[in-house]
Design a protein around this motif. Structure first.
Motif, PDB file in Angstrom:
ATOM      1  N   LEU A 202     -27.620 -40.888  -5.260  1.00  0.00           N
ATOM      2  CA  LEU A 202     -27.288 -41.910  -5.136  1.00  0.00           C
ATOM      3  C   LEU A 202     -27.136 -42.874  -4.092  1.00  0.00           C
ATOM      4  O   LEU A 202     -27.000 -42.798  -3.316  1.00  0.00           O
ATOM      5  CB  LEU A 202     -25.980 -42.089  -5.845  1.00  0.00           C
TER       6      LEU A 202
ATOM      7  N   THR B  28     -25.280 -34.170  -7.360  1.00  0.00           N
ATOM      8  CA  THR B  28     -26.180 -35.019  -8.916  1.00  0.00           C
ATOM      9  C   THR B  28     -26.453 -33.913  -9.438  1.00  0.00           C
ATOM     10  O   THR B  28     -26.860 -33.396  -9.224  1.00  0.00           O
ATOM     11  CB  THR B  28     -26.480 -36.226  -8.915  1.00  0.00           C
TER      12      THR B  28
ATOM     13  N   CYS C  42     -21.423 -36.094 -10.517  1.00  0.00           N
ATOM     14  CA  CYS C  42     -21.168 -35.379  -8.947  1.00  0.00           C
ATOM     15  C   CYS C  42     -20.521 -34.073  -9.049  1.00  0.00           C
ATOM     16  O   CYS C  42     -19.692 -34.407  -9.343  1.00  0.00           O
ATOM     17  CB  CYS C  42     -21.595 -36.613  -7.720  1.00  0.00           C
TER      18      CYS C  42
ATOM     19  N   LEU D 280     -16.091 -39.096  -3.240  1.00  0.00           N
ATOM     20  CA  LEU D 280     -15.414 -39.716  -3.864  1.00  0.00           C
ATOM     21  C   LEU D 280     -14.037 -39.907  -4.224  1.00  0.00           C
ATOM     22  O   LEU D 280     -13.522 -40.580  -5.353  1.00  0.00           O
ATOM     23  CB  LEU D 280     -15.592 -38.384  -5.098  1.00  0.00           C
TER      24      LEU D 280
ATOM     25  N   ILE E 190     -16.760 -42.743  -8.815  1.00  0.00           N
ATOM     26  CA  ILE E 190     -17.617 -42.654 -10.343  1.00  0.00           C
ATOM     27  C   ILE E 190     -17.597 -41.777 -11.550  1.00  0.00           C
ATOM     28  O   ILE E 190     -16.432 -41.564 -11.444  1.00  0.00           O
ATOM     29  CB  ILE E 190     -18.086 -41.114  -8.849  1.00  0.00           C
ATOM     30  N   GLN E 191     -18.469 -42.269 -12.324  1.00  0.00           N
ATOM     31  CA  GLN E 191     -18.342 -41.589 -13.979  1.00  0.00           C
ATOM     32  C   GLN E 191     -18.428 -40.256 -13.269  1.00  0.00           C
ATOM     33  O   GLN E 191     -18.895 -38.984 -12.281  1.00  0.00           O
ATOM     34  CB  GLN E 191     -20.087 -42.352 -14.803  1.00  0.00           C
TER      35      GLN E 191
ATOM     36  N   VAL F  42     -22.213 -50.138  -6.186  1.00  0.00           N
ATOM     37  CA  VAL F  42     -20.887 -49.345  -7.116  1.00  0.00           C
ATOM     38  C   VAL F  42     -20.818 -50.126  -8.100  1.00  0.00           C
ATOM     39  O   VAL F  42     -20.456 -51.165  -8.189  1.00  0.00           O
ATOM     40  CB  VAL F  42     -19.456 -49.048  -6.131  1.00  0.00           C
TER      41      VAL F  42
ATOM     42  N   GLY G 136     -28.417 -43.164 -10.423  1.00  0.00           N
ATOM     43  CA  GLY G 136     -27.074 -42.313 -11.690  1.00  0.00           C
ATOM     44  C   GLY G 136     -27.270 -42.263 -13.069  1.00  0.00           C
ATOM     45  O   GLY G 136     -26.969 -41.224 -13.760  1.00  0.00           O
TER      46      GLY G 136
END
Length: 382
Positions: A311, A305, A205, A190, A200-201, A315, A360
């Protein structure tokens, strides 16, 4: 640059499994791992439960294959088959009960008919690492600090200098080039991706923390617990034997950790902390006659998640960069098999069903909601 050169960052269960799969496909593999992480990675704990029982058919199939490979392959020396009793659940999410709300002796349950057991996790990882090196994987004990970019194309990684235990600088940092880089960094991915401008959106997570206790046993106590096998109260906790007359008690009270360094700062607190008392008391709740036995607290962190799917995906907004992780504390069950779909992903031929579940998008039913972090811990509580 060799077209079939691949870099894997992280030598936990995901990184080692992927390295073994890659070397089998004829890749030149560089496996780079931080030699002195501030926290022990999730897959290097004392003991892990291995089981195949999942409601989700995909995870059931993969875990069953993983269990068979563990039982019948090189890791069999680190594996002990054991019966597994699942007792009345303690709930999930914010509604879950704690052990203080229920009496262990009042719970009912039965031993399931699915094969299960326990594995000496750290020893098994060391064996996997030796297997990888013997197969030709190039192991590099350095910390990956950044990606080598050309636009949005990943061309490799840079590492930082490494110091030995005498305080001498052993490496000033290096640049390693490859056509593909796979991040198997556990919860650290992260922060790493955010630092590379590829976060990561939001809300996909969380970093989850569970505590576990190590209880020292005498021979008589070990024999007694061996007969009971693995005891699990979903959403509350579980206990299982480990090597050298030790018992592992896992506290299922999963918390969200926004700052992993908070855990590092808390390590010296040990028995003065809230979490020490909580996990120690859980041990006594399971086995009252062991409440005064020698006890040591440990922590485990992993990515989780929203619906607990893994995941395993490229990327986003990059080329040549991939990630494998977010196992939600379940990674070791899939250790012998996760490398194959990881390499299928890199080669653009991942099974569509796996691609959908691991991309994801968060479609589909939750896998094991009892591990979802449901609140944060304050500084003094950890």
């Amino acid at each position: 640059m060799n077209e079939k050169t691949i870099i894997i960052s992280g030598a936990g269960v995901a990184g080692l499994s992927t390295a073994l799969a890659a070397i089998d496909r004829g890749y030149e593999v560089y496996l780079i791992d931080d030699p002195s992480p501030s926290l022990v990675p999730a897959s290097q704990g004392l003991q892990r439960i291995i089981r195949a029982s999942y409601d989700n058919e995909v995870y059931q199939r993969l875990a069953s294959k993983g269990l068979q490979l563990i039982k019948n392959g090189p890791l069999s020396e680190n594996f002990t088959e054991s019966k597994r009793k699942v007792l009345e659940p303690g709930g999930t999410g914010v509604e879950r009960k704690t052990f203080r709300d229920i009496k262990f002796e009042d719970l009912v349950g039965q031993y399931d008919d699915q094969p299960a057991g326990r594995i000496d996790a750290a020893d098994a990882l060391a064996r996997m690492k030796q297997m990888a090196v013997d197969s030709g994987v190039i192991f590099i004990p350095e910390k990956v600090t950044s990606i080598v970019w050309e636009g949005d194309i990943c061309h490799g990684v840079r590492t930082k200098e490494v110091w030995n235990n005498k305080g001498d600088r052993t490496n000033e940092g290096s640049t390693y080039l490859a056509k593909s880089v796979i991040l198997c960094m556990g919860y650290r991915v992260l922060e790493f991706l955010a630092g590379q401008g590829k976060p990561i959106q939001d809300d996909l997570c969380k970093i989850g923390l569970v505590s576990w206790g190590e209880v020292q046993l005498d021979d008589r106590q070990r024999e007694e617990i061996e007969k009971k096998g693995i005891q699990i109260v979903p959403g509350v906790g579980e206990y299982l034997l480990a090597t050298k007359n030790r018992l592992v008690v896992n506290n299922a009270k999963t918390a969200e950790v926004k700052d992993p360094e908070q855990v590092v700062r808390a390590l010296p607190l040990q028995e003065n902390s809230y979490l020490y008392k909580e996990t120690h008391d859980l041990s006594g709740w399971f086995l009252p006659h062991l409440k005064d036995a020698p006890f040591k607290l440990h922590y485990c962190l992993d990515l989780v998640t929203r619906n607990q799917h893994f995941l395993v995906r490229p990327v986003p907004e990059s080329r040549g960069l991939y990630m494998v992780g977010a196992f939600g504390f379940h990674g070791f069950k899939f250790g012998p098999v996760i490398g194959t779909p990881a390499m299928d992903m890199v080669e653009g031929k991942l099974d569509p069903e796996l691609e959908k579940q691991w991309s994801g998008t968060m479609d589909g039913k939750e896998i094991h909601p009892e591990i979802m972090p449901y609140r944060g811990f304050g500084e003094g509580e950890i």
